[in-house]
Motif scaffolding. Structure first.
Motif, mmCIF file in Angstrom:
data_model
loop_
_atom_site.group_PDB
_atom_site.id
_atom_site.type_symbol
_atom_site.label_atom_id
_atom_site.label_comp_id
_atom_site.label_asym_id
_atom_site.label_seq_id
_atom_site.Cartn_x
_atom_site.Cartn_y
_atom_site.Cartn_z
ATOM 1 N N GLN A 92 0.838 -1.206 0.000
ATOM 2 C CA GLN A 92 0.000 0.000 0.000
ATOM 3 C C GLN A 92 0.877 1.263 0.000
ATOM 4 O OE1 GLN A 92 -2.694 -0.112 3.289
ATOM 5 N NE2 GLN A 92 -3.359 1.986 2.983
ATOM 6 N N GLY A 142 0.429 8.592 -7.108
ATOM 7 C CA GLY A 142 0.242 7.582 -8.161
ATOM 8 C C GLY A 142 1.546 7.277 -8.881
ATOM 9 N N GLN A 145 3.760 5.232 -6.617
ATOM 10 C CA GLN A 145 3.340 3.834 -6.595
ATOM 11 C C GLN A 145 3.757 3.145 -7.901
ATOM 12 O OE1 GLN A 145 3.112 1.392 -4.907
ATOM 13 N NE2 GLN A 145 1.043 1.063 -4.127
ATOM 14 N N THR A 166 -3.843 0.577 -4.105
ATOM 15 C CA THR A 166 -4.444 1.889 -4.392
ATOM 16 C C THR A 166 -5.089 2.521 -3.165
ATOM 17 O OG1 THR A 166 -6.534 0.863 -5.039
ATOM 18 C CG2 THR A 166 -4.941 1.285 -6.795
ATOM 19 N N LEU A 169 -4.403 6.146 -2.192
ATOM 20 C CA LEU A 169 -4.459 7.123 -3.291
ATOM 21 C C LEU A 169 -5.857 7.702 -3.503
ATOM 22 C CD1 LEU A 169 -2.388 5.084 -5.903
ATOM 23 C CD2 LEU A 169 -1.597 7.041 -4.571
ATOM 24 N N THR A 174 -5.834 6.503 -8.404
ATOM 25 C CA THR A 174 -6.104 5.066 -8.389
ATOM 26 C C THR A 174 -6.196 4.533 -9.812
ATOM 27 O OG1 THR A 174 -7.216 5.162 -6.274
ATOM 28 C CG2 THR A 174 -7.862 3.363 -7.706
ATOM 29 N N ILE A 177 -2.962 3.557 -11.483
ATOM 30 C CA ILE A 177 -2.380 2.293 -11.016
ATOM 31 C C ILE A 177 -3.150 1.112 -11.611
ATOM 32 C CG2 ILE A 177 -1.865 0.897 -8.951
ATOM 33 C CD1 ILE A 177 -0.208 3.507 -9.325
ATOM 34 N N THR A 195 -7.577 -6.237 -2.967
ATOM 35 C CA THR A 195 -8.074 -4.914 -3.328
ATOM 36 C C THR A 195 -9.520 -4.729 -2.911
ATOM 37 O OG1 THR A 195 -8.348 -3.330 -5.151
ATOM 38 C CG2 THR A 195 -8.800 -5.626 -5.651
ATOM 39 N N GLU A 197 -11.220 -2.545 -4.900
ATOM 40 C CA GLU A 197 -11.739 -1.956 -6.142
ATOM 41 C C GLU A 197 -12.643 -2.976 -6.851
ATOM 42 O OE1 GLU A 197 -11.284 1.108 -7.196
ATOM 43 O OE2 GLU A 197 -9.983 1.620 -5.509
#
Ligand code: ADP
Length: 244
Positions: A92, A142, A145, A166, A169, A174, A177, A195, A197
């Motif tokens: 992270q 970003g 990362q 992400t 972020l 995000t 990435i 994740t 997401e």
């Protein structure tokens, strides 16, 4: 071809009198070139599984086959070699060295690599060709990362692991990435990612593993998992849609 196989893996932490079954007997496989996502509520055991797969933690019992070898039986030295030569890990937080440029940060990691790729080329691949000589403080979250992804990729690993890459972020960053990860998936890099997401999970994953309380409640294709009638699965997805 199967690259990862977990068989009845358990991780039990004992803190004084308190026993926590972080992972309570899980099984799954990931094929070469497959993109697997682990999802689930906080405390479900996701990071523990990823840390075991990444050779940073060891299972209490069970078998963890990577490329046919059971890494759960390995000693510290063997695991060091595994972390250095076989896999890449993206966390992270990026943990870049502040007084080294993007290129130097990647090159630093390559000093311990057996078969490294070219740092600048990999940075260009993640869209940072114009940032090679910038220091971390001159880069957005970003971009930092993406440097850390380049650092992992340049070690030329067989498998890449991402632990919530992400979550530190903004939504805007995000996307950058996720695009890099999507490109890697298109190139059939074998990846396992934890994740939150969910849209990304639905659209890009080959396999989704839903964990709850140390168990795998559902696993399968995005359609199978998101269409599941399992109560815990539905509760989890319902909570997410209420949050957004
Ligand atoms: P997730 O990544 O899904 O949020 P974790 O794998 O971090 O879940 O944690 C699973 C459970 O194991 C949690 O109850 C957590 O508090 C516990 N746990 C994780 N690491 C340790 C540890 N080093 N010592 C004791 N308990 C731990």
């Amino acid at each position: 071809m199967e690259l990862i196989r977990l068989e009845n893996v358990k991780k039990i932490y004992k803190t004084g009198e308190v026993i926590t079954k972080a992972v309570d007997g899980i099984d799954f496989t990931v094929n070469k070139g497959e993109f697997a996502l682990i999802i689930g509520a906080s405390g479900a055991g996701k990071t523990t599984v990823l840390n075991i797969l990444g050779g940073m933690d060891t299972a209490t019992s069970g078998a963890v086959f990577v490329d046919g070898k059971d890494i759960s039986k390995w000693n510290k030295k063997q695991l060091t070699g595994y972390r250095r030569d076989d896999i890449g890990f993206v966390f992270q937080f990026y943990n870049l060295v502040p007084n080294l440029t993007a290129t130097e940060n990647v090159e630093l990691a390559l000093q311990i690599s057996k078969d490294p790729l070219d740092a600048e080329e990999v940075l260009k691949d993640v869209g940072l060709g114009h940032r090679l000589n910038n220091f971390p403080a001159q880069l957005s979250g970003g971009e930092q990362q993406r440097v850390s992804i380049a650092r992992a990729l340049a070690m030329n690993p067989e498998i890449l692991f991402f632990d919530e890459p992400t979550s530190a972020l903004d939504p805007e960053l995000t996307g950058e990435i996720l695009k890099v990860i999507r490109n890697l998936a298109a190139e059939h890099m074998t990846m396992v990612i934890v994740t939150h997401e969910m849209n990304f999970a639905k659209n890009v994953a080959d396999k989704i593993i839903f964990m709850d309380n140390g168990y795998i409640v559902e696993q399968g294709t995005p359609d199978e998992v998101f269409g599941s009638q399992n109560t815990r699965m539905k509760e989890f997805l319902g909570k997410l849609s209420n949050e957004s």
